[in-house]
Each structure stands twice: as structure tokens, then as C-alpha cells.
Design an enzyme around this catalytic site. Sequence first.
Site, PDB file in Angstrom:
ATOM      1  N   CYS A  54       0.799  -1.325   0.000  1.00  0.00           N
ATOM      2  CA  CYS A  54       0.042   0.012  -0.062  1.00  0.00           C
ATOM      3  C   CYS A  54       0.987   1.384   0.060  1.00  0.00           C
ATOM      4  O   CYS A  54       2.026   1.395   0.729  1.00  0.00           O
ATOM      5  CB  CYS A  54      -0.784  -0.019   1.296  1.00  0.00           C
ATOM      6  SG  CYS A  54      -1.968   1.271   1.311  1.00  0.00           S
ATOM      7  N   CYS A  58       0.408   4.768   6.983  1.00  0.00           N
ATOM      8  CA  CYS A  58      -0.362   4.512   8.281  1.00  0.00           C
ATOM      9  C   CYS A  58       0.681   4.044   9.119  1.00  0.00           C
ATOM     10  O   CYS A  58       1.194   2.882   8.968  1.00  0.00           O
ATOM     11  CB  CYS A  58      -1.422   3.814   8.100  1.00  0.00           C
ATOM     12  SG  CYS A  58      -2.565   4.311   6.858  1.00  0.00           S
ATOM     13  N   CYS A  61       0.519   0.002  10.317  1.00  0.00           N
ATOM     14  CA  CYS A  61       0.042  -0.731   9.444  1.00  0.00           C
ATOM     15  C   CYS A  61       1.228  -1.795   8.634  1.00  0.00           C
ATOM     16  O   CYS A  61       2.116  -1.083   7.967  1.00  0.00           O
ATOM     17  CB  CYS A  61      -0.818  -0.087   8.535  1.00  0.00           C
ATOM     18  SG  CYS A  61      -1.331  -1.462   7.222  1.00  0.00           S
ATOM     19  N   CYS A  98     -16.120  -9.512   5.875  1.00  0.00           N
ATOM     20  CA  CYS A  98     -15.758  -8.192   5.489  1.00  0.00           C
ATOM     21  C   CYS A  98     -14.451  -8.354   4.602  1.00  0.00           C
ATOM     22  O   CYS A  98     -13.538  -8.929   4.948  1.00  0.00           O
ATOM     23  CB  CYS A  98     -15.262  -7.660   6.973  1.00  0.00           C
ATOM     24  SG  CYS A  98     -14.651  -6.000   6.384  1.00  0.00           S
ATOM     25  N   CYS A 130     -19.377  -6.581   3.819  1.00  0.00           N
ATOM     26  CA  CYS A 130     -18.658  -5.488   4.337  1.00  0.00           C
ATOM     27  C   CYS A 130     -17.375  -5.359   3.385  1.00  0.00           C
ATOM     28  O   CYS A 130     -17.011  -6.414   3.208  1.00  0.00           O
ATOM     29  CB  CYS A 130     -18.683  -5.692   5.906  1.00  0.00           C
ATOM     30  SG  CYS A 130     -17.508  -4.178   6.196  1.00  0.00           S
ATOM     31  N   CYS A 190     -19.453   1.683   9.382  1.00  0.00           N
ATOM     32  CA  CYS A 190     -18.552   0.772  10.336  1.00  0.00           C
ATOM     33  C   CYS A 190     -17.326   1.760  10.569  1.00  0.00           C
ATOM     34  O   CYS A 190     -16.530   2.013   9.506  1.00  0.00           O
ATOM     35  CB  CYS A 190     -18.094  -0.544   9.859  1.00  0.00           C
ATOM     36  SG  CYS A 190     -16.969  -1.380  10.613  1.00  0.00           S
ATOM     37  N   ARG A 262     -17.486  -3.058  18.297  1.00  0.00           N
ATOM     38  CA  ARG A 262     -16.595  -4.490  17.953  1.00  0.00           C
ATOM     39  C   ARG A 262     -15.423  -4.343  18.867  1.00  0.00           C
ATOM     40  O   ARG A 262     -14.653  -3.425  18.613  1.00  0.00           O
ATOM     41  CB  ARG A 262     -16.425  -4.586  16.643  1.00  0.00           C
ATOM     42  CG  ARG A 262     -15.892  -5.638  16.237  1.00  0.00           C
ATOM     43  CD  ARG A 262     -15.934  -6.168  14.464  1.00  0.00           C
ATOM     44  NE  ARG A 262     -17.155  -5.839  14.201  1.00  0.00           N
ATOM     45  CZ  ARG A 262     -17.566  -5.106  13.322  1.00  0.00           C
ATOM     46  NH1 ARG A 262     -16.814  -4.301  12.561  1.00  0.00           N
ATOM     47  NH2 ARG A 262     -18.679  -5.274  12.911  1.00  0.00           N
TER      48      ARG A 262
HETATM   49  N1  SAM Z   1      -6.667   0.357   3.123  1.00  0.00           N
HETATM   50  C1  SAM Z   1      -8.147   0.156   3.734  1.00  0.00           C
HETATM   51  C2  SAM Z   1      -8.068   1.461   4.999  1.00  0.00           C
HETATM   52  O1  SAM Z   1      -7.076   1.969   5.371  1.00  0.00           O
HETATM   53  O2  SAM Z   1      -8.967   1.963   5.147  1.00  0.00           O
HETATM   54  C3  SAM Z   1      -8.539  -0.771   4.444  1.00  0.00           C
HETATM   55  C4  SAM Z   1      -7.611  -1.815   5.306  1.00  0.00           C
HETATM   56  S1  SAM Z   1      -6.925  -0.953   6.810  1.00  0.00           S
HETATM   57  C5  SAM Z   1      -5.829  -2.296   6.999  1.00  0.00           C
HETATM   58  C6  SAM Z   1      -8.291  -1.262   7.987  1.00  0.00           C
HETATM   59  C7  SAM Z   1      -8.023  -0.662   9.402  1.00  0.00           C
HETATM   60  O3  SAM Z   1      -7.330  -1.772  10.078  1.00  0.00           O
HETATM   61  C8  SAM Z   1      -7.182   0.352   9.617  1.00  0.00           C
HETATM   62  O4  SAM Z   1      -8.255   1.671   9.506  1.00  0.00           O
HETATM   63  C9  SAM Z   1      -6.974   0.590  11.021  1.00  0.00           C
HETATM   64  O5  SAM Z   1      -7.954   1.004  11.877  1.00  0.00           O
HETATM   65  C10 SAM Z   1      -6.855  -1.106  11.492  1.00  0.00           C
HETATM   66  N2  SAM Z   1      -5.596  -1.741  11.345  1.00  0.00           N
HETATM   67  C11 SAM Z   1      -4.502  -1.772  10.538  1.00  0.00           C
HETATM   68  N3  SAM Z   1      -3.360  -2.118  11.083  1.00  0.00           N
HETATM   69  C12 SAM Z   1      -3.481  -2.285  12.350  1.00  0.00           C
HETATM   70  C13 SAM Z   1      -2.933  -2.905  13.370  1.00  0.00           C
HETATM   71  N4  SAM Z   1      -1.498  -3.217  13.460  1.00  0.00           N
HETATM   72  N5  SAM Z   1      -3.455  -2.890  14.806  1.00  0.00           N
HETATM   73  C14 SAM Z   1      -4.800  -2.375  14.765  1.00  0.00           C
HETATM   74  N6  SAM Z   1      -5.492  -2.013  13.824  1.00  0.00           N
HETATM   75  C15 SAM Z   1      -4.773  -1.962  12.632  1.00  0.00           C
HETATM   76  C1  DTB Z   2     -11.026  -2.971  11.796  1.00  0.00           C
HETATM   77  O1  DTB Z   2     -11.469  -1.874  12.519  1.00  0.00           O
HETATM   78  N1  DTB Z   2     -10.134  -3.656  12.265  1.00  0.00           N
HETATM   79  C2  DTB Z   2      -9.847  -4.803  11.307  1.00  0.00           C
HETATM   80  C3  DTB Z   2     -10.947  -4.218  10.076  1.00  0.00           C
HETATM   81  N2  DTB Z   2     -11.552  -3.132  10.806  1.00  0.00           N
HETATM   82  C4  DTB Z   2     -10.453  -4.095   8.604  1.00  0.00           C
HETATM   83  C5  DTB Z   2      -8.345  -4.890  10.826  1.00  0.00           C
HETATM   84  C6  DTB Z   2      -7.502  -4.937  11.999  1.00  0.00           C
HETATM   85  C7  DTB Z   2      -6.205  -5.211  11.169  1.00  0.00           C
HETATM   86  C8  DTB Z   2      -5.210  -5.577  12.303  1.00  0.00           C
HETATM   87  C9  DTB Z   2      -3.780  -5.749  11.260  1.00  0.00           C
HETATM   88  C10 DTB Z   2      -3.730  -6.869  10.340  1.00  0.00           C
HETATM   89  O2  DTB Z   2      -4.314  -8.205  10.680  1.00  0.00           O
HETATM   90  O3  DTB Z   2      -3.227  -6.539   9.373  1.00  0.00           O
HETATM   91 FE1  SF4 Z   3      -2.856   1.079   3.384  1.00  0.00          FE
HETATM   92 FE2  SF4 Z   3      -2.601   0.002   5.791  1.00  0.00          FE
HETATM   93 FE3  SF4 Z   3      -3.061   2.464   5.713  1.00  0.00          FE
HETATM   94 FE4  SF4 Z   3      -4.937   0.942   4.834  1.00  0.00          FE
HETATM   95  S1  SF4 Z   3      -4.446   1.086   6.850  1.00  0.00           S
HETATM   96  S2  SF4 Z   3      -4.477   2.635   3.884  1.00  0.00           S
HETATM   97  S3  SF4 Z   3      -3.804  -0.906   4.048  1.00  0.00           S
HETATM   98  S4  SF4 Z   3      -1.522   1.520   4.885  1.00  0.00           S
END
Ligand code: SAM
Ligand code: DTB
Ligand code: SF4
Length: 337
Positions: A54, A58, A61, A98, A130, A190, A262
Site C-alpha cells: 500500500c 499509516c 500498518c 468483511c 462489508c 462501520c 466491536r
Molecule cells: N486500506 C483500507 C483503509 O485504510 O481504510 C482498508 C484496510 S485497513 C488495514 C483497515 C483498518 O485496520 C485501519 O483503518 C486500522 O484502523 C486497522 N489496522 C491496521 N493495522 C492495524 C494494527 N496493526 N493494529 C490495529 N488495527 C490496525
Molecule cells: C477494523 O477496525 N479492524 C480490522 C478491520 N476493521 C478491517 C482490521 C485489523 C487489522 C489488524 C492488522 C492486520 O491484521 O493486518
Molecule cells: Fe494502506 Fe494499511 Fe493505511 Fe489501509 S491502513 S491505507 S492498507 S497503509
Amino acid sequence: MSDIRNNWTTEEIRAIYERPLLQLMMDAAEVHKANHKFGEVQISSLLSIKTGGCTEDCSYCPQAARFHTGVEVHALLKTEQVVTAAQAAKEGGASRFCMGAAWREVRDNRDFDRVIEMVKEVNKLDMEVCCTLGMLTTHQAKRLAEAGLYAYNHNIDTSEEHYSEVISTRTYDDRLNTIDSVRKAGITVCSGGIIGLGETDEDRIGMLHTLVNMPHHPESVPINALVPVEGTPLADNKRVPFDELVRMVATARILMPKSAVRLSAGRLELSIAEQGMCFMAGANSIFAGDKLLTTGNPEFDIDKEMFRVLGLTSKAAFADRKATTGEKKNQLQHEPC
Ligand code: SAM
Ligand code: DTB
Ligand code: SF4
């Protein structure tokens, strides 16, 4: 029944957030009992349909291309693979499926056409479908709605003040605009956030302030505890203590009485007793299955044992509830505000 309000002040929220923990839990449990079937938990299953690579930064992430986390990049899955996973999730008791993509935003290309097809196919399984695909335009949201998308996940993650400390490649307003497009398209929202990013209590209160004062409360509010991942800038952050998670869940429950709260990422670190406190405090939804998107989650059998020990039951999908109760999608969560 508790009032649905969209005009909360920060001070009012702080007064709830700072109550002694047991008092806060009892107050939240009361709101929960008045608005939901106590002990009933909605189960969602997650699938990463496009993984890693990506362009965003973030800092939490594992899927951001610029961090070296060891997550393998994977192109968009085939529709058949997604439907097979959805079927398995349904058999495991999930009412919602989802699909997550490591995209900054949706582009109007063949991949999006394929996601539309996935939404249509999973919908045929009578599950709540979702997606979480990054930023959307109003037109893209409409296309998803027409395909039968039930919910769109788009987290605000933290307070507006703390946002730029966590992400620099988009703004808080970008997030809010997508949520607005989702709402306008008639898809349920959500939206929640993460704790453990290095934010203060004031930031947590600020995040709840933004969520609760949206014109409609999000129908689902995921509260994630940061899963620190090696290679990300937040890899060394301390795990969130369970009481902070309980406090966040309870405050969200009192503020958004009708929403599903959740208990999301971070459950792997919590005992049954600690999760039990979150359910007492108003959590009524989880992600189940041994994987979230790229990180681990409790095994199916472990959650089954938790449901047995705590006497929890799983909530049927909207399509099944509609058949038995005549419930309408828009009456699901709250009256117009
Ligand atoms: N790329 C899209 C976005 O950013 O909206 C969808 C996928 S993103 C991985 C979905 C959500 O996962 C993020 O908004 C964040 O709140 C959560 N998330 C990602 N990495 C995480 C982590 N290491 N621990 C907890 N939550 C995480
Ligand atoms: C949300 O609030 N938590 C989920 C879902 N929406 C998409 C994602 C959590 C991701 C945790 C890190 C991972 O597994 O990559
Ligand atoms: Fe990309 Fe992860 Fe950020 Fe979603 S949360 S926009 S997958 S870097």
C-alpha cells in the site's frame, strides 16, 4: 431506552470516560441491556482480498509498502476464492463477511469491477457483506450499494489533533468525506479507531467526540488495540492494558447506545476474563477466525470455549433476522436524529 444524541461536548464525554472503572462498566451494562439482547454477539469474519504494497504511510500498518514487515504482497484474489472463504466463515457462525484491500483509494478499473462481482456473490450467501477498500467517491459508494454492500468500514483511527502524527499521506477530512459518501449511498457505516498509537486520553475522548457527533452514529464501532508489528514505526509501542480497552468500549457503548461496539484487533492478548469485562461493558461484536487481515486472532475453538464459558450467543445475519422479525435495514440501529 437511552437518548440518541449528536451534540455531545468534550467535557460531557470526559466525565463519562473518567468514571471509576466498575461504575463505568455498570453504567454501560445498563445502557447495553436497554438496547440490545445482553450476551448476544455479532460475529464478523475478515479476509484480505488484496494484501500489502500500500502507498499510504499509516504508522501502525503492516501493509504499507514503505515499511519492511515481511507481509507478502498479493494481488486481488479470485472471486471463487473469496466465495469459498465466505462460505467457510458462514459455516463457522459468522453473520458478516468483511473484505479488506490494502488500497489508498478505490480506482475505477477492472479490479473494482471484480470487487463488485465479489460483493454480489457473497450477498447470495445471505451474509451481511462489508468492504474496507480505502477512500471512495460518491459514485463508487453508489456502485457498491447497488451491488448489495451492507456495510463499509472506514476508521477515523484517532483524534483529529493526533491524526498527522500517525498518517501523513491523507487527512482527517479525507476520511470524513468517504464516510459521508458511504452514508449518502445508503450503506451502513462501520467506523472506529485504534488505541495504543501513542495518543493521550484527550485524543481518545476526541475520537469518540467525532464519532458520536456524526449526523448518524456509525452502526458499527470497531475498537482496535494496536497490534504492534515488527518493521512498522509503532513496533515498540506497549500493548494496551486491558482496563483501557474496557474503558473505551464502555464509553463508546454509553455514547452510541444502538451501535454495535466491536472488540476488534488485539483479542489475542486478552484472557477470557478480560474479554468478558469488555462484553459486560457493552461490546457486542467481534472478528472471529484465526487471522485478521495479516495478523493473528484467536482460533475458532478458543472463541467457542469463550462463548461457552461466558454464556454468549451469536447473532443471526440481517437477512435471517429480517425473515423472522420483519426488521428493516434502516430501522436496525437508531431513529433519525
Ligand atoms: N486500506 C483500507 C483503509 O485504510 O481504510 C482498508 C484496510 S485497513 C488495514 C483497515 C483498518 O485496520 C485501519 O483503518 C486500522 O484502523 C486497522 N489496522 C491496521 N493495522 C492495524 C494494527 N496493526 N493494529 C490495529 N488495527 C490496525
Ligand atoms: C477494523 O477496525 N479492524 C480490522 C478491520 N476493521 C478491517 C482490521 C485489523 C487489522 C489488524 C492488522 C492486520 O491484521 O493486518
Ligand atoms: Fe494502506 Fe494499511 Fe493505511 Fe489501509 S491502513 S491505507 S492498507 S497503509
